[in-house]
Write an enzyme that holds these catalytic residues in place. Structure first.
Site, PDB file in Angstrom:
ATOM      1  CD  GLU A 245      -3.031   0.935   2.254  1.00  0.00           C
ATOM      2  OE1 GLU A 245      -3.919   0.097   2.014  1.00  0.00           O
ATOM      3  OE2 GLU A 245      -2.989   1.600   3.303  1.00  0.00           O
ATOM      4  NE  ARG A 271      -8.000  35.653 -13.238  1.00  0.00           N
ATOM      5  CZ  ARG A 271      -9.107  36.341 -13.088  1.00  0.00           C
ATOM      6  NH1 ARG A 271     -10.017  36.373 -14.068  1.00  0.00           N
ATOM      7  NH2 ARG A 271      -9.341  36.991 -11.966  1.00  0.00           N
TER       8      ARG A 271
END
Length: 382
Positions: A245, A271
């Site tokens: 994991e 932007r």
């Protein structure tokens, strides 16, 4: 080390990205609001092999090596904007499928793996308790001999997939005198077992489409063949799950970091403020440059650790280093992405605020950042 992907790995990555973008990103905002776990999406993921990546083909899996698993999970994290679904898949594969494959008897593999791989079953891993999070030695759930089986009493909490799980890898104390190493046993427990129930489901800050809750055991009796591995061998089962994991769940984080980087670049190019695109401002450009550095370092760490997962005795050290660095890189990247977007990043519709909420958990689950530093310190003889 050379980590150029093979043609098969490139094809795997591209196919998973296309699948995730085409099948898993519809109504993500609404699913997050509703904290909705979708079984139909779970089955779609199973159909392309995501739920059985490392499991052998003879048991219904794909049979990928750990590095190819990392490539696949990275692609999933990149293509899928539903962080909760990605997390549930990783928890299922790495903390349930892998332990059953690595430690299960032949009968257990035949009974569970095919269903875990084909989406029929949802798997969970249950070790955390209300009074024993990082402190596994404080575990209180007991398993006592009951005829030919075992009687379980106690509870688990913060269990990923717990509210929807069909089979759970549960850790219980079988010999208190021996402690965690030798005194804890792993069991495979099925939904519907008398005395076993899902308790409270928790509302969370992030990863809201990945259900998390309590599991309660009240005189729940399992047969002797429910033992996963050996009696007293729970520490080994847990160690396997954590090594996989910590090494591979963060591969999905690498994919998310890359997606956030690309999102930030696109926004900074479009932007405009004060007569120029915001990417021309050093304060913005440097944040995005740091994202790129974090991405490349994180990817190399994940690939290196994945390639050593089944061959190196010090893999727990490698996994701890990788989990620590990549999770903290994800959190920093997500926060910087919100900052680059300014007020728009704070708004739900741009979806980067959700990425930040999801990223916070990465420094907590699978062992907190502090626990990873403890592990690293012990390996260094401190």
């Amino acid at each position: 080390m050379d980590f150029d992907l093979s043609s098969e790995q490139k094809l795997l990555r591209d196919s998973i990205v296309r699948f995730a973008r085409g099948e898993l990103n519809q109504e993500v905002v609404e699913r997050d609001r509703a904290q909705s776990f979708r079984r139909d999406l779970w089955r779609h993921c199973a159909a392309v092999g995501l739920l059985g990546l490392p499991a052998p083909e003879e048991y219904g899996g794909v049979g990928l090596d750990p590095l190819s698993c990392a490539v696949a999970l990275e692609a999933l994290g990149y293509g899928c904007r539903d962080g909760g679904l990605v997390f549930s898949i990783c928890a299922h594969v790495l903390a349930c499928v892998v332990p059953v494959w690595q430690h299960g008897s032949e009968a257990q593999k035949q009974r569970y793996l095919r269903g875990l791989c084909d989406g029929t079953l949802v798997g969970a891993h249950a070790i955390t308790e209300p009074d024993s999070g990082s402190d596994t030695f404080a575990m209180r759930l007991r398993a006592e001999r009951a005829g030919d089986g075992w009687r379980l009493n106690g509870s688990k909490t913060f269990i990923s997939n717990g509210p929807v799980a069909d089979v759970v890898v549960v850790f219980a104390v079988t010999d208190p005198a021996k402690g965690f190493h030798g005194g804890v046993t792993a069991f495979l427990v099925d939904r519907g077992l008398a005395g076993f129930s899902a308790g409270q489901k928790f509302a969370k800050m992030g990863l809201r489409t990945s259900p998390v809750g309590e599991l309660v055991f009240e005189d729940a009796v399992v047969a002797s063949d429910a033992v996963l591995g050996t009696v007293g061998g729970g520490a080994s089962v847990f160690g396997t799950a954590m090594d996989w994991e910590r090494s591979l769940l963060v591969a999905a984080h690498v994919g998310t970091i890359e997606r956030l980087l690309n999102t930030s670049i696109a926004y900074a190019r479009s932007r405009s403020q004060f007569g120029q695109t915001i990417g021309k401002f050093q304060a913005v450009a440097h944040k995005i440059a740091d994202m790129k550095v974090q991405l490349e370092a994180a990817r190399l760490l994940v690939y290196r650790t994945a390639s050593r997962l089944t061959t190196t005795r010090s893999i727990s050290l490698d996994a701890a280093v990788t989990k620590l660095f990549v999770s903290e890189s994800l959190l920093r990247t997500a926060l910087d992405t919100v900052q680059v977007h300014g007020g728009y990043g704070f708004m739900e519709e741009y979806e980067v605020e959700r990425a930040l909420r999801d990223a916070v958990g990465s420094t907590l689950y699978s062992g907190t950042s502090e626990m990873q530093r403890n592990i690293i310190g012990r390996w260094l003889g401190l």
